[in-house]
Scaffold this motif. Structure first.
Motif, short mmCIF file in Angstrom:
data_model
loop_
_atom_site.label_atom_id
_atom_site.label_comp_id
_atom_site.label_asym_id
_atom_site.label_seq_id
_atom_site.Cartn_x
_atom_site.Cartn_y
_atom_site.Cartn_z
N SER A 4 31.75 -2.12 86.23
CA SER A 4 32.21 -0.74 86.34
C SER A 4 31.49 0.11 85.30
CB SER A 4 33.73 -0.65 86.15
OG SER A 4 34.10 -1.12 84.87
N TYR A 5 31.33 1.39 85.63
CA TYR A 5 30.61 2.31 84.76
C TYR A 5 31.36 3.64 84.70
CZ TYR A 5 26.81 -0.93 85.96
OH TYR A 5 26.04 -2.05 86.19
N ASP A 6 31.45 4.21 83.49
CA ASP A 6 31.99 5.56 83.30
C ASP A 6 30.84 6.47 82.89
OD1 ASP A 6 34.87 5.71 83.75
OD2 ASP A 6 35.00 4.16 82.20
N LEU A 7 30.55 7.45 83.70
CA LEU A 7 29.44 8.35 83.43
C LEU A 7 29.95 9.78 83.26
CD1 LEU A 7 27.04 7.07 86.27
CD2 LEU A 7 27.07 6.33 83.88
N GLN A 55 27.90 18.39 88.46
CA GLN A 55 28.04 19.54 87.58
C GLN A 55 28.34 19.08 86.16
OE1 GLN A 55 30.77 22.52 89.26
NE2 GLN A 55 30.60 21.48 91.25
N GLU A 56 28.01 19.91 85.22
CA GLU A 56 28.23 19.58 83.82
C GLU A 56 29.69 19.21 83.59
OE1 GLU A 56 27.33 21.42 79.35
OE2 GLU A 56 26.82 22.55 81.16
N ASN A 57 29.88 18.14 82.82
CA ASN A 57 31.19 17.59 82.44
C ASN A 57 31.90 16.83 83.57
OD1 ASN A 57 31.09 18.49 79.74
ND2 ASN A 57 31.75 20.54 80.38
N ASP A 58 31.25 16.66 84.70
CA ASP A 58 31.83 15.78 85.72
C ASP A 58 32.01 14.38 85.13
OD1 ASP A 58 32.12 17.54 87.80
OD2 ASP A 58 30.30 16.94 88.88
N GLN A 59 33.13 13.76 85.43
CA GLN A 59 33.39 12.38 85.02
C GLN A 59 33.28 11.50 86.26
OE1 GLN A 59 34.16 11.70 81.66
NE2 GLN A 59 33.76 9.56 82.18
N ILE A 60 32.32 10.59 86.24
CA ILE A 60 32.06 9.75 87.42
C ILE A 60 32.37 8.30 87.10
CG2 ILE A 60 30.30 9.01 89.07
CD1 ILE A 60 28.82 11.64 88.46
N PHE A 61 33.23 7.71 87.93
CA PHE A 61 33.58 6.30 87.76
C PHE A 61 32.95 5.51 88.90
CE2 PHE A 61 36.35 2.64 88.70
CZ PHE A 61 36.26 1.99 87.48
N SER A 63 32.53 1.67 90.45
CA SER A 63 32.95 0.27 90.49
C SER A 63 32.04 -0.47 91.45
CB SER A 63 34.41 0.15 90.95
OG SER A 63 34.78 -1.21 91.07
N VAL A 64 31.38 -1.51 90.95
CA VAL A 64 30.44 -2.27 91.78
C VAL A 64 31.01 -3.66 92.02
CG1 VAL A 64 28.08 -3.08 92.02
CG2 VAL A 64 28.54 -1.00 90.71
N PRO A 65 31.55 -3.91 93.21
CA PRO A 65 32.09 -5.23 93.51
C PRO A 65 31.00 -6.29 93.45
CG PRO A 65 32.75 -3.63 95.17
CD PRO A 65 31.69 -2.98 94.34
N ALA A 66 31.38 -7.49 93.12
CA ALA A 66 30.42 -8.59 93.10
C ALA A 66 29.84 -8.78 94.50
CB ALA A 66 31.09 -9.87 92.63
N VAL A 67 28.54 -9.00 94.58
CA VAL A 67 27.91 -9.27 95.87
C VAL A 67 28.47 -10.57 96.42
CG1 VAL A 67 25.74 -9.78 97.05
CG2 VAL A 67 25.80 -8.07 95.23
N LYS A 68 28.82 -10.55 97.67
CA LYS A 68 29.37 -11.75 98.28
C LYS A 68 28.38 -12.90 98.17
CE LYS A 68 32.10 -9.09 101.59
NZ LYS A 68 32.34 -8.76 103.02
N PRO A 69 28.85 -14.09 97.81
CA PRO A 69 27.92 -15.21 97.63
C PRO A 69 27.15 -15.52 98.92
CG PRO A 69 30.20 -15.98 97.74
CD PRO A 69 30.26 -14.50 97.63
N LEU A 70 25.90 -15.86 98.74
CA LEU A 70 25.05 -16.16 99.87
C LEU A 70 25.19 -17.63 100.23
CD1 LEU A 70 22.91 -14.89 101.71
CD2 LEU A 70 21.18 -15.61 100.06
#
Length: 305
Positions: A4-7, A55-61, A63-70
């Motif tokens: 997960s990332y908070d931007l 836009q300036e001051n936007d808070q973007i969250f 979440s990157v789920p784990a890639v399903k196992p191959l």
């Protein structure tokens, strides 16, 4: 493991998908689009479209789920590789081979063969179609482009979306034409009466097929089709729609047809921009023996053009 990332946006501008892919290089814009669609990206705690302008001051969250196992088994199946570099593979798929595993075809697919050839294939969110950016039907032969990394996948998918690549198909179809060429512009969607088939339907997705008549025989014609869009079964549906179904087509054609192992449809020409060098690459391959054999037989009959 999921990430997960908070931007927080400062003085940057532009589309949401570009902003995120610039900030998180491991995420292509195609992957960002998938995450947005699945609700894994929020802007100021709300869902937004990929075209949203940050836009300036936007808070973007993010979440990157784990890639399903191959869990696809590599298989030593011969491949007809026409071209390969660090980014792409161009393969000539034989008639009768499924492109990727599915419920009815868990193995012996093109993907199983590709995984034996190389482990360098672009991830797919579903896990079952690494490297695949477009597909052709089981009984359609011919050229496919395969992505070996995320950058290549994004580039090739963008080219497909913006119609800048080149895809031409040879087809033997029923009937003769009064014109030298034509265009079919008719939306395609799931057949409301048969879920296994596609059809021209009012609320379907935009679909455009150009065709040129190359030769005409008694009861059949050889045409070249160029795709402007890439809908499921597009050529097969469109040609049946205008009264010229592809010969041998078990879904959309008549029972009395040319003897073969499925539709006489071949992806002959493929052109695209190389993702890194931006060089234009173009390839073509002749149709399989059975296609050429039926053409030879038709040429011995009365030619109407």
């Amino acid at each position: 493991m999921a990430n997960s990332y908070d931007l927080r946006v400062h003085d940057e501008k532009g589309r949401l998908d570009k902003y995120i892919s610039d900030k998180i290089p491991d995420l292509s814009r195609t992957r960002v689009k998938e995450l947005v669609k699945d609700g894994n990206i929020l802007v100021n705690s709300k869902k937004e479209k990929v075209s949203y302008k940050v836009q300036e001051n936007d808070q973007i969250f993010v979440s990157v789920p784990a890639v399903k196992p191959l869990n696809i088994k590599p298989e030593d199946i011969p491949l007809d590789i026409i071209y390969e570099d660090a980014d792409v593979i161009v393969v000539n798929k034989p008639q009768g081979m499924v492109v990727h595993p599915s419920a009815g075809h868990p193995d012996h697919t093109l993907v199983n063969a590709l995984l034996y050839h190389t482990r360098n294939l672009a991830d797919s969110p579903e896990g079952f179609r690494p490297g695949i950016v477009h597909r052709i039907d089981k009984d359609t032969s011919g050229l496919l482009m395969i992505a070996k990394n995320a950058k290549a996948r994004e580039s090739l998918e963008d080219q497909l979306a913006h119609k800048t690549n080149k895809r031409q198909y040879l087809a033997i179809v029923h009937g003769n034409f009064g014109e030298d060429d034509g265009l079919v512009d008719a939306p395609i969607g799931r057949n409301p009466h048969d879920r296994k088939k596609m059809a021209v339907v009012e609320n379907g997705k935009n679909a455009i097929t150009h065709f040129k008549v190359l030769e005409q025989f008694k009861g059949y014609s050889l045409i070249m089709c160029q795709l402007e869009t890439g809908r499921t079964h597009q050529i097969r549906v469109h040609m049946a729609y205008i009264g010229h179904p592809v010969a041998g087509d078990p879904l959309y054609g008549p029972r009395k047809t040319l003897k073969g192992k499925g539709q006489f449809l071949h992806a002959k020409v493929l052109g695209f921009e190389q993702p890194t060098t931006h060089e234009w690459l173009e390839f073509q391959v002749n149709p399989p023996h059975i296609f050429e054999e039926r053409l030879s037989e038709l040429r011995k009959k009365q030619v109407t053009k």
